[in-house]
Design an enzyme around this catalytic site. Sequence first.
Site: not given
Ligand code: UDX
Length: 424
Positions: A121, A257, A260
Site C-alpha cells: 500500500t 491496515c 495506518k
Molecule cells: C483490511 C481490509 O479489509 C483488507 O481489504 C486490506 O487488505 C487490509 O485491511 P484486515 O485488517 O485483515 O483487512 O481486517 P478486516 O477484516 O477488514 O477488519 C478490520 C477491523 O475492523 C478489525 O479490527 C475488525 O475487528 C473491525 N471490524 C470489521 C468491526 O469492528 N466490525 C465489522 O463489522 C467489521
Amino acid sequence: MQVAVIGAGYVGLVTAAGLASLGHQVALAEADASRLLALESGEVPIYENGLVELVKWGRDAGRLTYHASNPEAVKGAELVLLCLPTPAGVDGRADLSYVRGVIDELALALDPKARFVIKSTVPPGTAVELNKRLANLGSDAAVISHPEFLREGSAVHDFLHPDRIVIGAHDEADVKAVASLYDSLATEMIATDPTSAEMVKYASNSYLAARLTFANTLANLCEAVGADIVDVLDGVGLDHRIGPHFLKPGPGYGGSCFPKDTLALIGVAEDAGYDFRLLKAVIDADDEQRRRVADKVKLAAGGGLRGRKVAVWGVAFKAGTDDVRESPASRIARLLVSDGADVVAYDPEGRDPDLRHVDSALEAVEGADVLLVATEWPEFSRVDLTEVARRMRGYRVVDARNLLDPRLVRKAGLDYLGLGRPKA
Ligand code: UDX
C-alpha cells in the site's frame, strides 16, 4: 509466467504461494535470514487458514523457490512484485524507504522488458515517483500499481476469490501482463492509471473504517436513547444501497491496515492542500471507542479498577488471526492495567507480551470481577456460562463484540452489558 516476489511477509507469502497455485513459477526473496531459514525448513511463520497447505503444494511442485538475494530472485522474471512494508512514519505518512531501497537495488538487475509491480500500500503518486527514480538510475522498467486487498484470517480465500483486481498502468501491455497472472480466475478487473489504482486501496480501507466507526458511534447513541443497535443495523443493512456487511459494532478497528492507511490518507490530503475532516473525525471517534469500552469495564467493576480482576477474552485484533498489531482488544486490556486492574487474558492464537495470559477461557474467569469479551472468536460463544458464573467472583460481563446471547448470559445469573443494547 515467471515472477519474483520481493518480501515474504504476510502479503508476499500469500501472493507467492497463491500465484504458484495458479500455475506460475515464483521466486520469493526474503531479506530476514531467520525468516528465510524457517521457510526453508518447511515452517510457515504466519497463522493463516490454508496457507500451510498452499505453500507446501508450491514447494512440492517446484513452483515456489526461496531466495536470500533479490537480484538472484529476479533473474528471468517478467514481473517483479514488491510486497514490502510501508509502515507509518513519525508523522503518520507511509514510510517508503523499503520500496525505494529495493527499486534502487534492482533498477539495473531486471531482465529487459521486465516490470515492477507494487503490491504494497503506497500513497497516490508513488508509482509515478518511482518511474522517475528508475529513469534517473538509467532503467526504463515500468512501475505498475496493483494493490492487494487480502484480509487477515481469510487471505488465501481472498487471493483465490478476489472481489476485483485493480491494475494501474499507463501502457496497455503492462496492464495485460499483470492481468494474465489471473487468467484462471473469474473476477472483475479495473484498469486505470497508477495514481488512481493507489487511491482505490486507501479509499477502500478508509471507507470501511468510516463505515464501521459509524456503526460504533451509532451503537453509543442507541445506548443513550434506549434503542437496540442489532435491530437498528439489521434494518439499515436491508437497504440494498447499504448492505449488511461491515456494520458490526465493536471496540474499534485495528490490524496492520486501517489505522495506518487512514492516517496515511490524511497525510496525503494535507500534502495536497486538502483538509480531510471527515476522516479525521473517524480516527478521533475510533480512539474514543477504546476508552469507552475501558470505562464500561470500570463502571461494571463498581467505578474503580484498583484491586479488581478483569478477565479479557481475546487480544487479537479480530477473530481468525494471531495478529495483535494495533489490536483494540489488547489496547483496552492495557488501559485496564494502567487503570490498576489485574488483567488475565486468554486468546486462542494471539499473545500480547505485556499481558498475563492463561490457556483457556474458563481459566481466565477464575475469581474475576468482570469479564470483557474483546475479540469475536466463535469459541467464546460456546463456553459454558453457568461454569463462568460459578468461577467468577463478580457477575458482570462486558461484551464489546455483541458476541454472546444476552438471554443466555442472564440465564446463567450474570449481568450482560453489550454495545448499544438495552440493559435488560
Ligand atoms: C483490511 C481490509 O479489509 C483488507 O481489504 C486490506 O487488505 C487490509 O485491511 P484486515 O485488517 O485483515 O483487512 O481486517 P478486516 O477484516 O477488514 O477488519 C478490520 C477491523 O475492523 C478489525 O479490527 C475488525 O475487528 C473491525 N471490524 C470489521 C468491526 O469492528 N466490525 C465489522 O463489522 C467489521
